[in-house]
Write an enzyme that holds these catalytic residues in place. Structure first.
Site, PDB file in Angstrom:
ATOM      1  N   CYS A  43      -3.555   6.986  -4.677  1.00 31.82           N
ATOM      2  CA  CYS A  43      -2.933   5.349  -4.860  1.00 31.82           C
ATOM      3  C   CYS A  43      -1.730   5.182  -5.150  1.00 31.82           C
ATOM      4  CB  CYS A  43      -4.222   4.645  -5.655  1.00 31.82           C
ATOM      5  SG  CYS A  43      -4.002   2.817  -5.221  1.00 31.82           S
TER       6      CYS A  43
ATOM      7  N   CYS B 151       0.662  -1.120  -0.121  1.00 27.01           N
ATOM      8  CA  CYS B 151       0.048  -0.057   0.086  1.00 27.01           C
ATOM      9  C   CYS B 151       0.857   1.223  -0.208  1.00 27.01           C
ATOM     10  CB  CYS B 151      -0.836  -0.161   1.165  1.00 27.01           C
ATOM     11  SG  CYS B 151      -2.053   1.351   1.378  1.00 27.01           S
TER      12      CYS B 151
HETATM   13  O1  PYC Z   1      -1.912   3.548  -1.942  1.00 22.75           O
HETATM   14  O2  PYC Z   1      -1.372   1.790  -2.769  1.00 22.75           O
HETATM   15  C1  PYC Z   1      -2.250   2.718  -1.947  1.00 22.75           C
HETATM   16  C2  PYC Z   1      -3.365   1.967  -1.768  1.00 22.75           C
HETATM   17  C3  PYC Z   1      -3.813   0.890  -1.990  1.00 22.75           C
HETATM   18  C4  PYC Z   1      -4.945   0.731  -1.450  1.00 22.75           C
HETATM   19  C5  PYC Z   1      -5.379   1.802  -0.854  1.00 22.75           C
HETATM   20  N1  PYC Z   1      -4.429   2.751  -1.033  1.00 22.75           N
END
Ligand code: PYC
Length: 322
Positions: A247, A97
């Site tokens: 993300c 993550c």
């Molecule tokens: O930032 O990789 C990320 C992530 C995955 C799920 C929520 N955030």
């Protein structure tokens, strides 16, 4: 009410809460049962098999929410790492993550365990570099990322055909620029339903990542109306909450697709905006066997230092998910 298996002896858990670009991370620093011997992958499996009730107690309502990503600190496999981390959310463990790794590094700094400089985190997806800058920003050198399949078509419930790429950035992503709904914060419910439909269509068509792993993150990635941004995204996470941050693993997967298309040069900066306007900067270096080595830079802020209390008389002591 008795504790479900795996929660029997736990009455309190120490955690540091943070957010990275609006997306929360709950870093569990003590109170969780020892996961025993084995590699991080094996301990991730044990976490899923034997401690699911505790995962829910930490991540789900009423203590958490569908958006919370947990980060359990465990001994690393690799001696270079300051800690091992098993990330999890409202439905189960993650492989990696990006926003969570940034949150963990800032939480370790908050605790006085690290200072600005180069650090490493060990995750079930592999070793991840983490540079904590003097100004508090964190750069994550993510695991090797790659595009697995290009221009994959899926048919949605209304017969609409959507095309996108399948890519690995530490989690599995289907990434498409196609959307009938504008990427604006007030459309998050419709975007969630659309992305959920894509995910269902992938599952029904049997389209998966390498080793048959489920594609559990759906990323809609389009041009951004914000000056200076290269793109805006909407990422639907496995538990059907959308990522408030851009993300980290999703940005890594997107960089892998851009690199494979030859549309972003090695070392060039990609400014990825989230639905709520938070930003990660991404760059890449060539990796082995056609993969790339992405670096994702963002900021996190500590929001709470908490002791989670697990009262055995509470009928919802181990949480629920809506
Ligand atoms: O930032 O990789 C990320 C992530 C995955 C799920 C929520 N955030």
């Amino acid at each position: 009410m008795t504790y479900p298996a795996g929660a029997a002896t736990v009455t309190s858990i120490e955690a540091i809460d943070s957010h990275t670009g609006g997306e929360p991370t709950r870093t569990v620093i003590s109170g969780f049962p020892d996961l025993g011997e084995g590699t991080l992958k094996q301990r991730r499996d044990r976490f899923a098999r034997e401690h699911d009730a505790l995962r829910r107690a930490i991540a789900c309502e009423p203590r958490g929410s569908d958006v919370v990503v947990g980060a359990l600190l465990v001994p690393p496999d690799d001696a270079r790492a300051v800690t091992g981390v098993i990330f999890f959310n409202n439905v189960g463990p993650l492989w990696m993550c990006g926003h969570g790794a940034i949150g963990v590094i800032r939480s370790l700094q908050f605790l006085g365990r690290i200072e600005p400089g180069q650090h490493w985190l060990d995750t079930p997806a592999g070793l991840v570099g983490a540079r904590l800058h003097e100004d508090g920003r964190v750069s994550i050198d993510n695991v090797p990322s790659y595009r697995h399949a290009r221009d994959v078509s899926v048919t949605l419930m209304d017969e609409r055909v959507v095309q996108g790429d399948v890519a690995w950035g530490g989690n599995w992503f289907f990434i498409t620029p196609e959307t009938p709904i504008p990427l604006e914060p007030n459309h998050w419910r419709d975007l969630t339903a659309y992305a959920e439909d894509i995910r269902r269509a992938l599952e029904e068509a049997g389209i998966r990542g390498a080793d048959g792993l489920e594609i559990d993150h759906i990323e809609i990635n389009t041009a951004s109306p914000t000056p200076g941004m290269d793109a805006r995204n909407f990422v639907l996470c496995p538990g059907l909450a959308y990522d408030r941050s851009p993300c980290g693993t999703g940005t890594s997967a997107k960089l892998a697709c851009l690199a494979a298309d030859g549309t972003l040069a090695a070392g060039a900066v990609w400014r990825q905006e989230s639905l709520i306007g938070s930003v990660f900067e991404g760059t890449w270096r060539p990796g082995e066997d056609g993969s790339i080595l992405p670096t994702i830079t963002g900021s996190a802020f500590v929001t709470a230092q908490s002791r989670l209390v697990l009262d055995p008389t509470d009928p919802f002591v181990c949480g629920f998910s809506g």
